[in-house]
Design a protein around this motif. Structure first.
Motif, PDB file in Angstrom:
ATOM      1  N   PRO A 112       1.422  -1.115   0.205  1.00 50.77           N
ATOM      2  CA  PRO A 112       0.013  -0.052   0.159  1.00 50.77           C
ATOM      3  C   PRO A 112       0.687   1.448   0.017  1.00 50.77           C
ATOM      4  N   ALA A 113       0.145   2.169  -0.692  1.00 45.68           N
ATOM      5  CA  ALA A 113       1.389   3.340  -1.230  1.00 45.68           C
ATOM      6  C   ALA A 113       0.730   4.612  -1.333  1.00 45.68           C
ATOM      7  N   SER A 114       0.780   6.173  -0.407  1.00 46.42           N
ATOM      8  CA  SER A 114       0.784   7.123  -0.565  1.00 46.42           C
ATOM      9  C   SER A 114       1.750   8.062  -1.628  1.00 46.42           C
ATOM     10  N   VAL A 115       0.416   8.912  -2.851  1.00 45.19           N
ATOM     11  CA  VAL A 115       1.907   9.360  -3.093  1.00 45.19           C
ATOM     12  C   VAL A 115       0.840  11.412  -2.982  1.00 45.19           C
ATOM     13  N   VAL A 116       2.533  12.251  -2.728  1.00 42.99           N
ATOM     14  CA  VAL A 116       1.981  13.162  -2.407  1.00 42.99           C
ATOM     15  C   VAL A 116       2.197  14.138  -3.089  1.00 42.99           C
ATOM     16  N   ILE A 117       2.605  15.400  -2.887  1.00 42.02           N
ATOM     17  CA  ILE A 117       3.666  16.315  -3.451  1.00 42.02           C
ATOM     18  C   ILE A 117       3.725  17.311  -1.832  1.00 42.02           C
ATOM     19  N   VAL A 118       5.304  17.370  -1.855  1.00 39.96           N
ATOM     20  CA  VAL A 118       5.391  18.580  -0.846  1.00 39.96           C
ATOM     21  C   VAL A 118       6.554  19.209  -2.132  1.00 39.96           C
ATOM     22  N   ASP A 119       5.748  20.701  -0.686  1.00 39.06           N
ATOM     23  CA  ASP A 119       6.761  21.795  -1.470  1.00 39.06           C
ATOM     24  C   ASP A 119       7.974  22.272  -0.432  1.00 39.06           C
ATOM     25  N   LYS A 120       9.208  21.892  -0.609  1.00 43.91           N
ATOM     26  CA  LYS A 120       9.949  22.481  -0.020  1.00 43.91           C
ATOM     27  C   LYS A 120      10.705  24.005   0.501  1.00 43.91           C
ATOM     28  N   PHE A 121      10.964  24.205   1.350  1.00 50.80           N
ATOM     29  CA  PHE A 121      11.388  25.369   1.201  1.00 50.80           C
ATOM     30  C   PHE A 121      12.971  25.623   2.573  1.00 50.80           C
ATOM     31  N   ILE A 122      13.997  25.604   1.635  1.00 50.37           N
ATOM     32  CA  ILE A 122      15.265  25.066   1.908  1.00 50.37           C
ATOM     33  C   ILE A 122      16.172  26.079   2.220  1.00 50.37           C
ATOM     34  N   ALA A 123      16.176  26.462   3.546  1.00 45.23           N
ATOM     35  CA  ALA A 123      17.411  27.935   4.393  1.00 45.23           C
ATOM     36  C   ALA A 123      18.743  27.888   3.332  1.00 45.23           C
ATOM     37  N   ASN A 124      19.355  28.815   3.149  1.00 46.69           N
ATOM     38  CA  ASN A 124      20.664  28.726   2.771  1.00 46.69           C
ATOM     39  C   ASN A 124      21.212  29.717   3.871  1.00 46.69           C
ATOM     40  N   SER A 125      20.155  31.056   4.316  1.00 43.94           N
ATOM     41  CA  SER A 125      21.583  31.791   5.061  1.00 43.94           C
ATOM     42  C   SER A 125      20.755  32.466   5.663  1.00 43.94           C
TER      43      SER A 125
END
Length: 545
Positions: A112-125
């Protein structure tokens, strides 16, 4: 669900989606590897080299050589590793992950699987309180049993990406600007908008860049697009073929008649029918509300003035015949379960629309009072007598007396009618007030309760959503209840403070929600025993409870 400091340190030494972090970590691993090779070489030399009798000093012991190299490595690597950990933990606390749309649930090779779209913010400074970074969107497929990722696909810097739908082998999504088709097996890209237009001349220059122009046609397993020319086009994710649609109307997919465009109401239902078409209902009530429902005063104007009724979150599940025959009091009101649920309610089904289905549990409006009790009929004016043109005094008096008798009877009937209609209208008002008060317990109009069949007993099992504690940020609990047996089978703590969507895959329920910080998580609850697993997209780690 925030990781501890020790967990953050361990996570720091794993590769993630941050470029600077991965480059820094590679340098540290390279330095550590170089020191390890030099130390190994020194150890081998100290062990293999024979002692010269001319050496006056003490013998080189391997243990001392090892300790010396470890000390040197610690001294030289302490600063870069310390700086790396400080930056990773500090900037990592500014990272965020938000699930951009709902879930798609399916089974792939029995998993069983669940698919999602994840919007990520990755801090650089971060400087002077201002954090800068990059945003990327990823499509994840998560194993609902273990919470581990099956695959992960980067779809770039997407704005408002959306999952559209799925077929047996593929997933259709909108990456914020273009249509993209992914393979379920490994997440690889089967086609994008450029490839679709190249292989389908009819689609050339027709695909829009707005998500509102795309719909999923579940019945036919295709993406429906309102092209830039205003016409409708269908795209089959399996064959990657697109064509102009004929014999359909725009309002079938876009506009007021499009059910897929309207978000389904999700959450807790406080009032449902019993499902047996027996005029009985199931509803969640506080102790004070139950007393008012039972004595028929729940619709009174001062019903909301009770000090405990508005604030008391403790609710029990009751069963009763409500407004049967127009009767306000529910004399047969009794608890169905002995358990108390904080702000409890039946979890609604995300796939069933009660307004268009004949589900036996969906709560519809109570019938109008006029259908329960007929309104008194106003008496008709008596017909005037046919007076003769000529008559004697005696005949006149007889006719006049008959006219008076008829009018007296009419006025008496009218007085009785006035009393009856006043009483009827009073009952109608009380009935309407009570009906509206009871319907308010429902919470979600036209919502269908989520349920599944227990394999052992064959009973229908309902899920009750309720709070863990009385606070501003309680976590969501789910309890599976067998109403026929009158017992709670299991209770699961989802650790989520808010719930945005959920879907079922096999015997798992996948829930998308967030914690108090607003970061998104995917939690899966086993419908067999309530076991909970999940995935933390911010730190890319599986969660098992």
């Amino acid at each position: 669900m925030e990781p501890t400091l020790g967990e953050k340190i361990l996570l720091a030494f794993q590769y993630n989606d941050s470029v600077w972090h991965n480059v820094f970590l590679t340098i540290i691993y390279a330095l550590a590897g170089l020191f390890a090779l030099l130390m190994l070489n020194a150890l081998i030399r100290s062990i293999a080299r024979p002692r010269d009798i001319r050496d006056a000093g003490p013998a080189h012991k391997p243990g001392r050589v090892f300790a010396a190299w470890i000390g040197s490595a610690f001294g030289l690597l302490a600063f870069p590793v310390g700086l790396f950990l400080v930056l990773t933990i500090a900037l990592g606390s500014s990272d965020s992950a938000r699930i951009a749309s709902g879930t798609l649930a399916y089974e792939q090779n029995g998993v069983p699987a669940s698919v999602v779209i994840v919007d990520k913010f990755i801090a650089n400074s971060s400087e002077r309180g201002i954090t800068s970074g990059t945003s990327k969107a990823y499509v994840y497929s998560i194993d609902a049993d273990t919470g581990a990722p099956l695959w992960k696909t980067n779809i770039g810097r997407a704005y408002a990406p959306t999952l559209l739908g799925q077929t047996d082998g593929r997933i259709a999504a909108f990456d914020g600007k273009h249509l993209v088709v992914l393979n379920k097996s490994d997440g690889s890209e089967a086609a994008d908008a450029k490839k679709l237009q190249a292989s389908n001349p009819e689609l050339q220059g027709k695909l829009p860049e707005e998500a509102a122009r795309y719909r999923w046609d579940a019945k036919n397993g295709r993406v429906v697009v309102q092209g830039l020319d205003g016409q409708l086009y269908g795209i089959d994710p399996n064959t990657l073929k697109g064509s102009l649609l004929t014999g359909v109307k725009l309002t079938d997919y876009f506009g007021s008649g499009d059910a897929s465009a309207e978000p389904r109401a999700l959450g807790r239902i406080g009032l449902i029918r019993s499902g047996a078409d027996d005029g009985r209902y199931r509803l969640f009530l506080t102790e004070d509300e139950a007393a008012r429902v039972k004595d028929g005063t729940i619709g009174a104007e001062d019903a909301s003035a009770a000090s405990g009724a508005a604030a008391d979150p403790r609710k029990k599940l009751y069963g009763a015949s409500l407004l049967k025959g127009g009767k306000l009091a529910a004399d047969d009101l009794k608890p169905v379960l002995d358990d108390v649920f904080l702000n409890g309610g039946f979890l609604s089904d995300p796939d069933l629309d009660g307004s268009t289905s004949s589900d036996p549990y969906v709560m519809s409006e109570f019938p109008d009072f006029a259908k329960v009790e007929k309104e008194p009929k106003m008496p008709d004016l008596p017909e005037s007598l046919d007076w003769p043109s000529r008559m004697t005094v005696a005949e006149y008096e007889r006719y006049s007396a008959e006219e008076d008798r008829r009018m007296d009877a009419y006025y008496a009937a009218r007085d009785k009618y006035d009393q009856e209609i006043e009483a009827y209208r009073e009952r109608d008002t009380k009935y309407g007030d009570t009906a509206r008060a009871l319907e308010r317990f429902g919470g979600l109009p036209d919502a269908t309760p989520f349920r599944f069949t227990d394999g052992g007993s064959g009973h229908e099992i309902f899920l009750i959503a309720h709070d863990s504690v009385v606070s501003n940020s309680p976590s969501l609990l789910l309890s599976a209840v067998d109403l026929q047996a009158g017992k709670v089978l299991w209770t699961a703590d989802t650790r989520l403070q808010s719930l945005s969507s959920y879907d079922r895959a096999g015997d798992k329920l996948s829930l998308v929600g967030s914690d108090s910080s607003g970061n998104s998580y995917l939690m899966t609850v086993s419908l067999k025993d309530g076991a909970v697993a999940g995935y933390d997209f911010r730190y890319d780690r599986s969660l098992k409870f």
